[in-house]
Write a protein that holds these residues in place. Structure first.
Motif, mmCIF file in Angstrom:
data_model
loop_
_atom_site.group_PDB
_atom_site.id
_atom_site.type_symbol
_atom_site.label_atom_id
_atom_site.label_comp_id
_atom_site.label_asym_id
_atom_site.label_seq_id
_atom_site.Cartn_x
_atom_site.Cartn_y
_atom_site.Cartn_z
ATOM 1 N N GLY A 3 45.393 -62.144 21.863
ATOM 2 C CA GLY A 3 45.213 -63.406 21.161
ATOM 3 C C GLY A 3 44.489 -64.421 22.024
ATOM 4 O O GLY A 3 44.064 -64.155 23.149
ATOM 5 N N LYS A 4 44.329 -65.602 21.457
ATOM 6 C CA LYS A 4 43.611 -66.675 22.154
ATOM 7 C C LYS A 4 44.396 -67.166 23.360
ATOM 8 O O LYS A 4 45.622 -67.107 23.396
ATOM 9 C CB LYS A 4 43.374 -67.822 21.185
ATOM 10 C CG LYS A 4 42.390 -67.516 20.074
ATOM 11 C CD LYS A 4 42.279 -68.680 19.108
ATOM 12 C CE LYS A 4 41.732 -69.915 19.803
ATOM 13 N NZ LYS A 4 41.545 -71.041 18.862
ATOM 14 N N PRO A 6 45.934 -70.105 25.295
ATOM 15 C CA PRO A 6 46.355 -71.449 24.877
ATOM 16 C C PRO A 6 45.556 -72.543 25.572
ATOM 17 O O PRO A 6 45.254 -72.469 26.764
ATOM 18 C CB PRO A 6 47.831 -71.501 25.300
ATOM 19 C CG PRO A 6 48.250 -70.079 25.434
ATOM 20 C CD PRO A 6 47.034 -69.332 25.879
ATOM 21 N N SER A 8 46.578 -75.425 26.388
ATOM 22 C CA SER A 8 47.388 -76.059 27.429
ATOM 23 C C SER A 8 47.240 -75.325 28.763
ATOM 24 O O SER A 8 47.246 -75.945 29.832
ATOM 25 C CB SER A 8 48.862 -76.104 27.010
ATOM 26 O OG SER A 8 49.340 -74.791 26.754
ATOM 27 N N ARG A 99 48.775 -65.462 26.200
ATOM 28 C CA ARG A 99 48.002 -65.287 24.963
ATOM 29 C C ARG A 99 48.826 -65.759 23.774
ATOM 30 O O ARG A 99 50.045 -65.583 23.738
ATOM 31 C CB ARG A 99 47.651 -63.816 24.748
ATOM 32 C CG ARG A 99 46.822 -63.217 25.860
ATOM 33 C CD ARG A 99 45.387 -63.642 25.791
ATOM 34 N NE ARG A 99 44.590 -63.042 26.852
ATOM 35 C CZ ARG A 99 43.290 -62.928 26.828
ATOM 36 N NH1 ARG A 99 42.610 -63.388 25.798
ATOM 37 N NH2 ARG A 99 42.642 -62.392 27.828
ATOM 38 N N GLU A 100 48.135 -66.354 22.818
ATOM 39 C CA GLU A 100 48.795 -66.792 21.594
ATOM 40 C C GLU A 100 48.649 -65.710 20.538
ATOM 41 O O GLU A 100 47.666 -64.983 20.510
ATOM 42 C CB GLU A 100 48.140 -68.073 21.067
ATOM 43 C CG GLU A 100 48.349 -69.290 21.946
ATOM 44 C CD GLU A 100 47.586 -70.495 21.427
ATOM 45 O OE1 GLU A 100 46.644 -70.295 20.638
ATOM 46 O OE2 GLU A 100 47.925 -71.622 21.832
ATOM 47 N N ASN A 101 49.632 -65.617 19.647
ATOM 48 C CA ASN A 101 49.491 -64.777 18.463
ATOM 49 C C ASN A 101 48.662 -65.535 17.448
ATOM 50 O O ASN A 101 49.051 -66.594 16.977
ATOM 51 C CB ASN A 101 50.861 -64.446 17.851
ATOM 52 C CG ASN A 101 51.565 -63.357 18.613
ATOM 53 O OD1 ASN A 101 50.916 -62.516 19.220
ATOM 54 N ND2 ASN A 101 52.880 -63.363 18.584
ATOM 55 N N THR A 102 47.471 -64.988 17.127
ATOM 56 C CA THR A 102 46.613 -65.652 16.158
ATOM 57 C C THR A 102 46.767 -65.000 14.800
ATOM 58 O O THR A 102 47.356 -63.933 14.662
ATOM 59 C CB THR A 102 45.147 -65.569 16.601
ATOM 60 O OG1 THR A 102 44.805 -64.196 16.824
ATOM 61 C CG2 THR A 102 44.929 -66.354 17.880
ATOM 62 N N SER A 106 49.702 -61.119 14.411
ATOM 63 C CA SER A 106 51.107 -61.374 14.714
ATOM 64 C C SER A 106 51.903 -60.096 14.911
ATOM 65 O O SER A 106 52.895 -60.079 15.620
ATOM 66 C CB SER A 106 51.740 -62.206 13.590
ATOM 67 O OG SER A 106 51.571 -61.545 12.348
ATOM 68 N N GLN A 110 51.062 -57.689 22.363
ATOM 69 C CA GLN A 110 50.227 -58.365 23.346
ATOM 70 C C GLN A 110 50.312 -57.629 24.680
ATOM 71 O O GLN A 110 51.370 -57.141 25.067
ATOM 72 C CB GLN A 110 50.678 -59.822 23.514
ATOM 73 C CG GLN A 110 50.624 -60.627 22.224
ATOM 74 C CD GLN A 110 49.216 -60.718 21.673
ATOM 75 O OE1 GLN A 110 48.305 -61.134 22.365
ATOM 76 N NE2 GLN A 110 49.033 -60.311 20.434
#
Length: 583
Positions: A3-4, A6, A8, A99-102, A106, A110
């Motif tokens: 995923g992306k 973050p 932050s 990593r974010e879940n985009t 989901s 990851q």
């Protein structure tokens, strides 16, 4: 794919990275007043014009215009893409990239940094196993004789870490698959196959092995060449895995970058053996796609690495088709200063065979006479078209214009239009009008005039602490003055994050339409003394504020004459008139 990253984390990474330490460790900086200087690493110069600001966490070259923050520097200096640059900076600070879940991902697992490290370690162990087998296996003498027969020295074999996958069904599995977890990892990375649960066998067997390394030198996949007979395909390539995506990687790119401090040119060939054979002869700037056509991502990587790309293909129909795919994918990356050329070899020859016959000097003479992409483009488009007829001219124009539109360089676009105009008997101006986005009509806009609004934005961008020297008036945004929304958003950002610097602000806008303009403003030399900055900024804002008030006053005046004003609007009109008189 993961995923992306973050936002932050990126902010935190930039906050922890000192751009002075980063660039000094790679280029060598000298103190020059408040800032630091060096000769620019992105172009040749004798006197330093490359400046790095610790306060702004930003670099700028007054010679070539290169500029950016720590991430931009890693991308441009190390020739990394955005994600790789983030990961490299993070590794220097011993940080793990989250990593974010985009959306749509989901349910996908990851990959942790620890898992990736383990994967890279296993791939390197596998490469070392193949190298060991080349020297120690019962078949090693035959394999070494094969390599000698192909004209390869031990030095070149070592440079490319070439090895041998043993002929046994489970040689690698026995060596590295000691536990259930290790066996699963071998299967996950496509080093082993498992048709029957619990029973693994090697994916590569009795093949000459070419490790594929990424931009950072990590082994991520393999290409295996059959040695003799018809036992399977001539080349067998690693399938895609969680660490390998063949459309993004180029065989030999890491080795080419190690051979040169700056790659003046890169030659694209079709096979692993072509790259290795050329290197053996001293031509160390060849790369190859991995059993696939040259993709858009490949071209982007190539033009990030060098200014000149030469595609060298066989002269048959398959070679011409491969060249056309490469050309189409390269068009969006042909900026000013970038060169794309093509060389087609004689029938029955490939770079491997030809360089061994001719040697380095004669082979490189062919490159000196390479065809420019414009010639190849029109030759291809003109196939099966009779341009002596009106129908043929119309057909050529309909095929060529969409491709010309993709080219970002004004010079190249004008040149292509000029050639097309000569072929079909039109003027360049007539063709330019048919483009969806004719750049010639936009040339006036390319001049970057420093308006009061740009001055205010530039000062705020370079000196975020100025944000609290003027009132924050978000209601002004409603007046729709060009650039005002961006200015007020920047002010709000600086007020919310008092310690933010120029590099961080730019990173927050990397994927926005304003990024290019902000980058130019970040490198603008305003020549305003530090003690005068606040007053100059306040006066500039006052001018902008008066512009807003005048704009609103004119709007009310027009409405009064055409529709009439209500009670609230008349009061506003009166107050605005008094305010502007007082100003």
């Amino acid at each position: 794919m993961a995923g992306k990253i973050p936002r932050s984390f990126i902010d935190d990474l930039l906050a922890r990275t000192d751009i002075i330490d980063l660039i000094d460790g790679k280029v060598g900086l000298k103190k020059a007043g408040k800032d630091y200087q060096a000769c620019c690493p992105f172009h040749n110069e004798k006197s330093p014009s490359f400046t790095v600001s610790q306060d702004k966490q930003f670099y700028h070259c007054f010679g070539c215009g290169a500029h950016g923050n720590a991430i931009s520097f890693m991308m441009d200096y190390e020739k990394l893409d955005f994600v790789d640059a983030i990961e490299e900076l993070a590794s220097m600070l011993h940080m793990e990239v989250p990593r974010e879940n985009t959306h749509g991902q989901s349910n996908k697992p990851q990959v942790s940094a620890e898992q990736k490290r383990s994967d890279y370690d296993l791939m390197m162990q596998t490469s070392q196993f193949y190298e060991h087998q080349l020297k120690r296996h019962d078949n090693s003498n035959a394999v070494i004789e094969y390599l000698k027969g192909r004209g390869l020295s031990g030095q070149t074999v070592k440079k490319f870490m070439i090895g041998y996958a043993p002929s046994e069904w489970d040689g690698l599995c026995k060596h590295l698959g000691q536990t259930v977890a290790q066996k699963k990892q071998l299967v996950d990375l496509k080093l082993a196959s498992e048709k029957t649960p619990g029973r693994q066998f090697d994916f590569f067997r009795d093949r000459l092995m070419f490790p594929i390394r990424d931009k950072r030198g990590r082994v991520i996949a393999f290409g295996g060449r059959i040695l003799q007979g018809d036992n399977g395909p001539k080349y067998l390539n690693s399938p895609e895995t969680r660490i390998f995506h063949k459309g993004f990687e180029l065989y030999g790119l890491y080795e080419a970058k190690q051979a040169f401090k700056k790659l003046k040119q890169i030659m694209v060939v079709e096979g692993y053996m072509d790259v290795v054979a050329l290197s053996e002869q001293g031509i160390e700037y060849a790369v190859a796609a991995l059993g696939t056509a040259t993709t858009s991502e490949h071209m982007q990587t190539l033009f990030r690495t060098t200014d000149k790309v030469i595609c060298c293909y066989d002269g048959d129909r398959a070679g011409k088709d491969a060249a056309w795919r490469a050309l189409e994918n390269a068009l969006p990356y042909l900026n000013n200063g970038k060169s794309l050329q093509f060389v087609f070899l004689p029938d029955g020859e490939d770079p491997d065979s030809l360089v061994q016959k001719e040697g380095k000097d004669l082979f490189e003479q062919r490159l000196e006479h390479a065809s420019d992409f414009t010639k190849v483009l029109f030759e291809r488009l003109s196939l099966d078209i009779d341009i002596a007829t009106d129908a043929g001219k119309a057909k050529l124009m309909s095929l060529a214009l969409p491709l010309i539109e993709k080219v970002p360089s004004d010079f190249y676009q004008e040149n292509l239009l000029e050639k097309l105009a000569r072929l079909i008997g039109r003027t360049r101006e007539q063709l330019n009008q048919k483009l969806n986005n004719p750049r010639q009509q936009q040339s006036v806009q390319s001049k970057f005039k420093m308006t009061p609004m740009r001055i205010a934005i530039g000062l705020l961008l370079q000196h975020p602490n100025l944000a609290n020297t003027i009132p924050y008036s978000p209601e002004l945004i409603e007046l729709n003055l060009p650039g005002l929304a961006l200015f007020k958003n920047l002010q709000a950002l600086c007020l919310k994050h008092p310690q933010i610097n120029t590099g961080q602000i730019l990173e927050l806008h990397r994927d926005t339409p304003e990024f290019k303009a902000l980058s130019r403003l970040a490198g603008w030399q305003h020549q305003i003394a530090e003690e005068q900055l606040a007053i100059y900024f306040q006066n500039t804002f006052k001018f902008i504020e008066d512009q807003c008030l005048n704009h609103r006053l004119e709007t009310l005046l027009i409405k009064d004459k055409t529709q009439g004003l209500n009670k609230e609007e008349r009061l506003e009109y009166s107050l605005l008139t008094q305010a502007l008189k007082g100003a």
